[in-house]
Design a protein around this motif. Structure first.
Motif, PDB file in Angstrom:
ATOM      1  N   GLU A   1      40.063  48.024  30.143  1.00  0.00           N
ATOM      2  CA  GLU A   1      39.424  46.703  30.087  1.00  0.00           C
ATOM      3  C   GLU A   1      40.156  45.719  29.188  1.00  0.00           C
ATOM      4  O   GLU A   1      40.658  46.080  28.126  1.00  0.00           O
ATOM      5  N   LEU A   2      40.195  44.495  29.647  1.00  0.00           N
ATOM      6  CA  LEU A   2      40.730  43.384  28.868  1.00  0.00           C
ATOM      7  C   LEU A   2      39.937  42.179  29.351  1.00  0.00           C
ATOM      8  O   LEU A   2      40.321  41.503  30.295  1.00  0.00           O
ATOM      9  N   GLU A   3      38.768  41.952  28.718  1.00  0.00           N
ATOM     10  CA  GLU A   3      37.834  40.967  29.265  1.00  0.00           C
ATOM     11  C   GLU A   3      37.247  40.060  28.192  1.00  0.00           C
ATOM     12  O   GLU A   3      37.081  40.473  27.047  1.00  0.00           O
ATOM     13  N   LEU A   4      36.918  38.869  28.627  1.00  0.00           N
ATOM     14  CA  LEU A   4      36.150  37.964  27.784  1.00  0.00           C
ATOM     15  C   LEU A   4      34.691  38.212  28.160  1.00  0.00           C
ATOM     16  O   LEU A   4      34.310  38.046  29.321  1.00  0.00           O
ATOM     17  N   ILE A   5      33.886  38.659  27.198  1.00  0.00           N
ATOM     18  CA  ILE A   5      32.495  39.013  27.510  1.00  0.00           C
ATOM     19  C   ILE A   5      31.591  37.786  27.452  1.00  0.00           C
ATOM     20  O   ILE A   5      30.927  37.441  28.420  1.00  0.00           O
ATOM     21  N   SER A   6      31.567  37.140  26.289  1.00  0.00           N
ATOM     22  CA  SER A   6      30.627  36.022  26.132  1.00  0.00           C
ATOM     23  C   SER A   6      31.088  35.064  25.044  1.00  0.00           C
ATOM     24  O   SER A   6      31.996  35.371  24.263  1.00  0.00           O
ATOM     25  N   LEU A   7      30.435  33.919  25.019  1.00  0.00           N
ATOM     26  CA  LEU A   7      30.732  32.897  24.019  1.00  0.00           C
ATOM     27  C   LEU A   7      29.433  32.415  23.391  1.00  0.00           C
ATOM     28  O   LEU A   7      28.387  32.443  24.038  1.00  0.00           O
ATOM     29  N   GLU A   8      29.535  31.958  22.157  1.00  0.00           N
ATOM     30  CA  GLU A   8      28.419  31.241  21.552  1.00  0.00           C
ATOM     31  C   GLU A   8      28.925  29.815  21.349  1.00  0.00           C
ATOM     32  O   GLU A   8      29.939  29.613  20.678  1.00  0.00           O
TER      33      GLU A   8
ATOM     34  N   LYS B   1      33.398  36.867  22.116  1.00  0.00           N
ATOM     35  CA  LYS B   1      33.319  38.333  22.190  1.00  0.00           C
ATOM     36  C   LYS B   1      34.227  38.819  23.320  1.00  0.00           C
ATOM     37  O   LYS B   1      34.101  38.356  24.458  1.00  0.00           O
ATOM     38  N   ALA B   2      35.131  39.739  22.973  1.00  0.00           N
ATOM     39  CA  ALA B   2      36.059  40.272  23.970  1.00  0.00           C
ATOM     40  C   ALA B   2      35.939  41.788  24.022  1.00  0.00           C
ATOM     41  O   ALA B   2      35.483  42.421  23.064  1.00  0.00           O
ATOM     42  N   ARG B   3      36.347  42.338  25.150  1.00  0.00           N
ATOM     43  CA  ARG B   3      36.307  43.789  25.343  1.00  0.00           C
ATOM     44  C   ARG B   3      37.750  44.262  25.512  1.00  0.00           C
ATOM     45  O   ARG B   3      38.468  43.739  26.369  1.00  0.00           O
TER      46      ARG B   3
ATOM     47  N   LEU C   1      43.006  33.945  27.136  1.00  0.00           N
ATOM     48  CA  LEU C   1      41.611  34.105  26.746  1.00  0.00           C
ATOM     49  C   LEU C   1      41.025  32.770  26.286  1.00  0.00           C
ATOM     50  O   LEU C   1      39.920  32.390  26.686  1.00  0.00           O
TER      51      LEU C   1
ATOM     52  N   ILE D   1      40.391  30.374  29.161  1.00  0.00           N
ATOM     53  CA  ILE D   1      39.148  30.696  29.893  1.00  0.00           C
ATOM     54  C   ILE D   1      37.934  30.252  29.063  1.00  0.00           C
ATOM     55  O   ILE D   1      37.001  29.632  29.573  1.00  0.00           O
TER      56      ILE D   1
END
Lengths: 276, 113
Positions: free
Chosen positions: B104-111, B30-32, B10, B13
């Protein structure tokens, strides 16, 4: 706080990070929407395609330590070694004891020693296969690290997942470790020759497997004997013969080349594929 | 504890995306995580604290969005939310293996900045 950007990545006036790129005054949001295991999954897909093109049936064997994975492979090499060209990749944290057991049985065997890693990943399998000549290989067994938790999340490019549940472990393992059983294409009840001696309730175990893994085919066997097991429809077959039938059928599907790659994807792959 | 390995992936990425954007600091990740993913959110959060040290995400806040399981019953032709790992349709009591959500095992977004 960092005076340049306001981020908390510093103590007092001491920078803990370098400003090699100009900061924008305001932090900004970036959408990523990427599967964390995408890298592993892409490589696994690539391996599966390669196995499919070469007509190799690849089975990922998973279970607790000591459930009989090596014994089942050993017995399969003894019984099918003349009919099939078989290769084995064995994963353990330490030692090559399992590989040593399997060598000399007519198969090519590569041991992966993971050190502290509790599961196999696609890149480990790829590295192991580079040390092996796959020309003419028909069956490839990947014996995963003995662990009912962590290996579940990692696709290795297999055609099917085989989860072993031994009579000595107790009937409720599928209920306790559902994640792994959910991804099984086949559940093998192993060590069934001693089931009675250890008080293993076969019906209850079957019921638990069906509750958690309704998709899985269930086989019962003993790698040590020619037990006649199973339901009424296969009364004439021993447990091991049912296992060999399964291998033959699956191998035919792959070697006929008429089967699409999609059709041979394991259960786990179908579950995870929605996320790729 | 495969959560450490997953967290390393994670962060790789996340860092790659941040660098691509010309950023040098990650403030929020933010991860899911699906309830059927086999990943324990608490273990993943612990793994973040350990793994992020010395990276540009060291001071980032790590947020997990959990995704409940959802199955499809082919007999009733409708979706249902199983309450346990036994995915039994509440209407017809058939076992479902058609998982539509929860892996689900995902990286949604970053700040970033």
């Amino acid at each position: 706080m960092c005076e340049n950007c306001g981020c908390a990545n510093s103590t007092g006036n001491v920078h803990l990070h370098t400003h090699n790129a100009p900061h924008l005054s305001q932090p900004r949001q970036v959408e990523v929407q990427e599967a964390i295991l995408a890298k592993n999954d892409h490589l696994a897909d690539h391996l599966r395609q390669k196995f499919h093109q070469q007509g190799i049936l690849t089975l990922n064997l998973l279970s607790s330590p000591g459930s009989g994975k090596t014994s089942l492979i050993e017995r399969t090499l003894t019984d099918l070694g003349l009919d099939f060209s078989i290769a084995v990749v064995v994963g353990d944290l330490e030692t090559d004891n399992d590989a040593q057991r399997l060598r000399g049985k007519g198969a090519s065997v590569v041991q992966i020693t993971t050190g502290s890693v509790c599961h196999l990943e696609a890149n480990m399998v790829e590295t192991a296969l580079a040390q092996m000549n796959l020309d003419g290989v028909q069956l490839l067994f990947i014996e995963n690290v003995g662990n009912l938790v962590c290996p579940a999340a990692y696709d290795l490019g297999e055609s099917a997942r085989v989860v072993l549940l031994s009579a000595t472990e107790g009937e409720d393992k599928p209920l306790k470790y559902p994640t792994l059983f959910k991804t099984a294409d086949v559940v093998v009840l192993s060590k069934m020759d001693i089931a009675e001696a250890v008080g293993f309730d076969r019906e209850l175990a079957m019921e638990n497997v069906k509750k958690i893994a309704p998709q899985a085919e269930i086989l019962e066997l003993s790698a040590r004997s020619n037990l006649r097991l199973g339901n009424a429809s296969i009364q004439s077959r021993t447990g091991l013969e049912s296992w060999y039938d399964y291998l033959q059928q699956r191998y035919q599907m792959i070697s006929s080349k008429k089967t699409s790659l999609e059709a041979i994807k394991p259960t786990s792959e179908m579950i995870f594929s929605t996320l790729k | 504890m495969h959560e450490v390995g997953i967290m390393e992936q994670l962060l790789a990425i996340a860092t790659e995306h941040a660098h691509k954007e010309g950023a040098s600091c990650i403030h929020t990740i933010k991860a899911r995580v699906g309830d059927l993913s086999g990943v324990v959110p608490e273990a993943l959060a612990f793994a973040f604290d350990v793994t992020a040290k010395g990276t540009i995400a060291e001071a980032a806040s790590f947020e997990i969005e959990r995704v409940p399981a959802q199955c499809y019953c082919t007999t009733c032709q409708q979706l249902f939310q199983p309450s346990t790992w036994i995915h039994e349709c509440p209407h017809c009591h058939e076992m479902s293996h058609d998982i539509r959500q929860g892996k689900e095992l995902e990286l949604i977004s970053l700040e970033i900045s």
